[in-house]
Scaffold this active site. Structure first.
Site, PDB file in Angstrom:
ATOM      1  CB  CYS A 111       2.455  -2.649  13.525  1.00  0.00           C
ATOM      2  SG  CYS A 111       2.649  -2.381  11.768  1.00  0.00           S
TER       3      CYS A 111
ATOM      4  CB  CYS B 242       1.064   1.159   9.132  1.00  0.00           C
ATOM      5  SG  CYS B 242       2.619   0.293   9.173  1.00  0.00           S
TER       6      CYS B 242
ATOM      7  CD  GLU C 194      -1.568  -0.779   3.473  1.00  0.00           C
ATOM      8  OE1 GLU C 194      -2.161  -1.750   3.888  1.00  0.00           O
ATOM      9  OE2 GLU C 194      -1.580   0.333   4.029  1.00  0.00           O
TER      10      GLU C 194
ATOM     11  CB  CYS D 225       5.657  -3.467  16.254  1.00  0.00           C
ATOM     12  SG  CYS D 225       7.344  -3.089  15.759  1.00  0.00           S
TER      13      CYS D 225
ATOM     14  CB  CYS E  45       3.046   7.234   3.164  1.00  0.00           C
ATOM     15  SG  CYS E  45       3.477   5.957   4.346  1.00  0.00           S
TER      16      CYS E  45
ATOM     17  CB  CYS F  78       6.966  -5.784   8.656  1.00  0.00           C
ATOM     18  SG  CYS F  78       8.274  -5.083   9.679  1.00  0.00           S
TER      19      CYS F  78
HETATM   20  N1  SAH Z   1       8.861  -0.095   9.999  1.00  0.00           N
HETATM   21  C1  SAH Z   1       9.049   1.284  10.118  1.00  0.00           C
HETATM   22  C2  SAH Z   1       8.240   2.095   9.140  1.00  0.00           C
HETATM   23  C3  SAH Z   1       6.830   1.654   8.908  1.00  0.00           C
HETATM   24  S1  SAH Z   1       5.712   1.802  10.236  1.00  0.00           S
HETATM   25  C4  SAH Z   1       8.787   1.739  11.529  1.00  0.00           C
HETATM   26  O1  SAH Z   1       8.316   0.959  12.325  1.00  0.00           O
HETATM   27  O2  SAH Z   1       9.119   2.864  11.828  1.00  0.00           O
HETATM   28  C5  SAH Z   1       5.269   3.500  10.185  1.00  0.00           C
HETATM   29  C6  SAH Z   1       4.828   4.091  11.513  1.00  0.00           C
HETATM   30  O3  SAH Z   1       3.503   3.648  11.855  1.00  0.00           O
HETATM   31  C7  SAH Z   1       5.714   3.674  12.665  1.00  0.00           C
HETATM   32  O4  SAH Z   1       6.015   4.783  13.472  1.00  0.00           O
HETATM   33  C8  SAH Z   1       4.846   2.689  13.393  1.00  0.00           C
HETATM   34  O5  SAH Z   1       5.252   2.521  14.694  1.00  0.00           O
HETATM   35  C9  SAH Z   1       3.475   3.302  13.210  1.00  0.00           C
HETATM   36  N2  SAH Z   1       2.357   2.408  13.474  1.00  0.00           N
HETATM   37  C10 SAH Z   1       2.222   1.125  13.164  1.00  0.00           C
HETATM   38  N3  SAH Z   1       1.032   0.639  13.575  1.00  0.00           N
HETATM   39  C11 SAH Z   1       0.397   1.662  14.176  1.00  0.00           C
HETATM   40  C12 SAH Z   1      -0.856   1.799  14.823  1.00  0.00           C
HETATM   41  N4  SAH Z   1      -1.695   0.774  14.930  1.00  0.00           N
HETATM   42  N5  SAH Z   1      -1.176   3.013  15.330  1.00  0.00           N
HETATM   43  C13 SAH Z   1      -0.324   4.062  15.212  1.00  0.00           C
HETATM   44  N6  SAH Z   1       0.868   3.996  14.611  1.00  0.00           N
HETATM   45  C14 SAH Z   1       1.236   2.797  14.113  1.00  0.00           C
HETATM   46 FE1  SF4 Z   2       7.244  -3.488  10.980  1.00  0.00          FE
HETATM   47 FE2  SF4 Z   2       4.981  -2.348  11.744  1.00  0.00          FE
HETATM   48 FE3  SF4 Z   2       6.971  -2.657  13.493  1.00  0.00          FE
HETATM   49 FE4  SF4 Z   2       7.209  -0.864  11.499  1.00  0.00          FE
HETATM   50  S1  SF4 Z   2       5.732  -0.792  13.174  1.00  0.00           S
HETATM   51  S2  SF4 Z   2       8.736  -2.358  12.172  1.00  0.00           S
HETATM   52  S3  SF4 Z   2       6.089  -1.940   9.875  1.00  0.00           S
HETATM   53  S4  SF4 Z   2       5.819  -4.317  12.485  1.00  0.00           S
END
Ligand code: SAH
Ligand code: SF4
Length: 350
Positions: free
Chosen positions: A119, A333, A92, A116, A105, A112
């Protein structure tokens, strides 16, 4: 024989290819321009002789993305795309309009592997890395589809860019070329969950990009409960790497902090965060956490979010709450791709 991913080649590499094909040198610059502008087939290269186009078709492929779904926000015009890649995988991208122009973006991986907890992108693990050409194609497709020029890029979509290090670096080099899309590195942000070894590697390139760190917690106890990567490199090690990075690039670092109710939104968290960030030239971007249906966490109410921000500011830390764009087409994301996979539509679908 595997075909060459020609759109991931820089001008020097294209020169080598022209040499192999007994072509004059100037063809490399012509090819580079066409490819970086986002043409999708060799026959669109009108100043390249047919014999060379045929030879290129034999030897190379052009990486494209096709639009599977497109969602347009009725509130602010934000556009979200689900793109399909040559092998059927889906990613996306989001296009947002700000006063200073359009920002896209982009995703850097399919899925991934960082896992996390909050996410959606990591829920099914990593499928594969994106090539530099597939990162570029997300920009050119969005430009063509909207008839716009994109001036800013954030590598904040699906995937961990520093887990796809060499392709992300090559992308940065290509996208900022004068003869290519010519998007200045100062207009690009790279977001990472904190792959410390790679932050050190990136420092050596001294790119004037904005490094954005997904910090989300001020200490190891909380951060490790949200982010597996923190078990490898803790908060102090991560912040030390940021300091080192800033020592070389002299660029302000951006910290992302997704506020989750009852997890990382206390006054004590704000105070600890302010203390740890002191001395770093930085900015904290507070993001109201976006609930993901597979998780049970909630975002705090707006008063609590503002309170957290004010508390940081009082302690001398630059902080803002991120404006939510495209609220009606939710799906940040990784969430959108899952919805499409699960066959859930949207009334904003075009
Ligand atoms: N992997 C990288 C970039 C992609 S994620 C990273 O983790 O930084 C992009 C941003 O979205 C990151 O700051 C991540 O922590 C945030 N993100 C992911 N899931 C989210 C959620 N459910 N609510 C708010 N931010 C989220
Ligand atoms: Fe991967 Fe989502 Fe963690 Fe970013 S926030 S590193 S996209 S799992």
């Amino acid at each position: 024989m595997d075909k060459i991913d020609i759109k991931s080649l820089n001008e020097v590499e294209l020169l080598g290819l022209m040499n192999d094909l007994n072509q004059p040198k100037f063809r490399a610059a012509q090819l580079f321009k066409w490819l970086q502008q986002g043409i999708e087939g060799f026959d669109e290269m009108t100043n390249i002789p047919k014999s060379l186009r045929d030879a290129l078709k034999e030897k190379c492929y052009i990486a494209n993305v096709s639009i599977v779904k497109k969602f347009v926000s009725k509130i602010d015009g934000t556009v979200k795309y689900v793109y399909e890649l040559f092998d059927g995988e889906r990613i996306e991208s989001v296009v947002m309009k700000y006063e200073h122009g359009y920002t896209v973006c982009i995703s850097t991986q399919v899925g991934c592997r960082m896992g996390c907890s909050f996410c959606a992108s990591g829920l099914d693990g990593l499928f594969r890395n994106l090539t530099p050409s597939e990162m570029l194609a997300q920009i050119t497709k969005a430009q063509q589809d909207n008839g716009i020029r994109i001036s800013n890029v954030v590598m904040m979509g699906m995937g961990e860019p520093l887990d796809n290090f060499s392709n992300s670096v090559k992308f940065l080099q290509l996208v900022s070329c004068d003869n290519g899309l010519n998007i200045g590195l100062r207009h690009i942000s790279l977001s990472t969950s904190g792959v410390v070894s790679r932050i050190k590697d990136l420092k050596d390139y001294n790119f004037p990009i904005t490094l954005s760190i997904s910090l989300h917690a001020p200490n190891d106890e909380i951060r490790s409960s949200m982010m597996k990567v923190n078990k490898k490199w803790g908060v102090d090690e991560l912040l030390a790497a940021c300091k080192e990075y800033q020592g070389v690039t002299t660029r302000r670092i951006s910290f992302e902090y997704a506020l989750i109710e009852g997890v990382n939104d206390s006054d004590a968290c704000a105070d600890e965060l302010a203390k740890k960030l002191r001395g770093l030239m930085c900015h904290v971007n507070i993001i109201p956490a976006n609930p993901v249906k597979e998780n049970s966490f909630k975002k705090p109410d707006m008063n609590k979010i503002i309170h957290f921000k004010e508390r940081l500011i009082k302690k001398g830390i630059n902080a803002t709450v991120r404006r939510t764009l495209g609220a009606d087409i939710d799906a940040s994301c990784g969430q959108l791709r899952r919805k499409v996979k699960e066959g859930i539509g949207s009334e904003n679908l075009q």
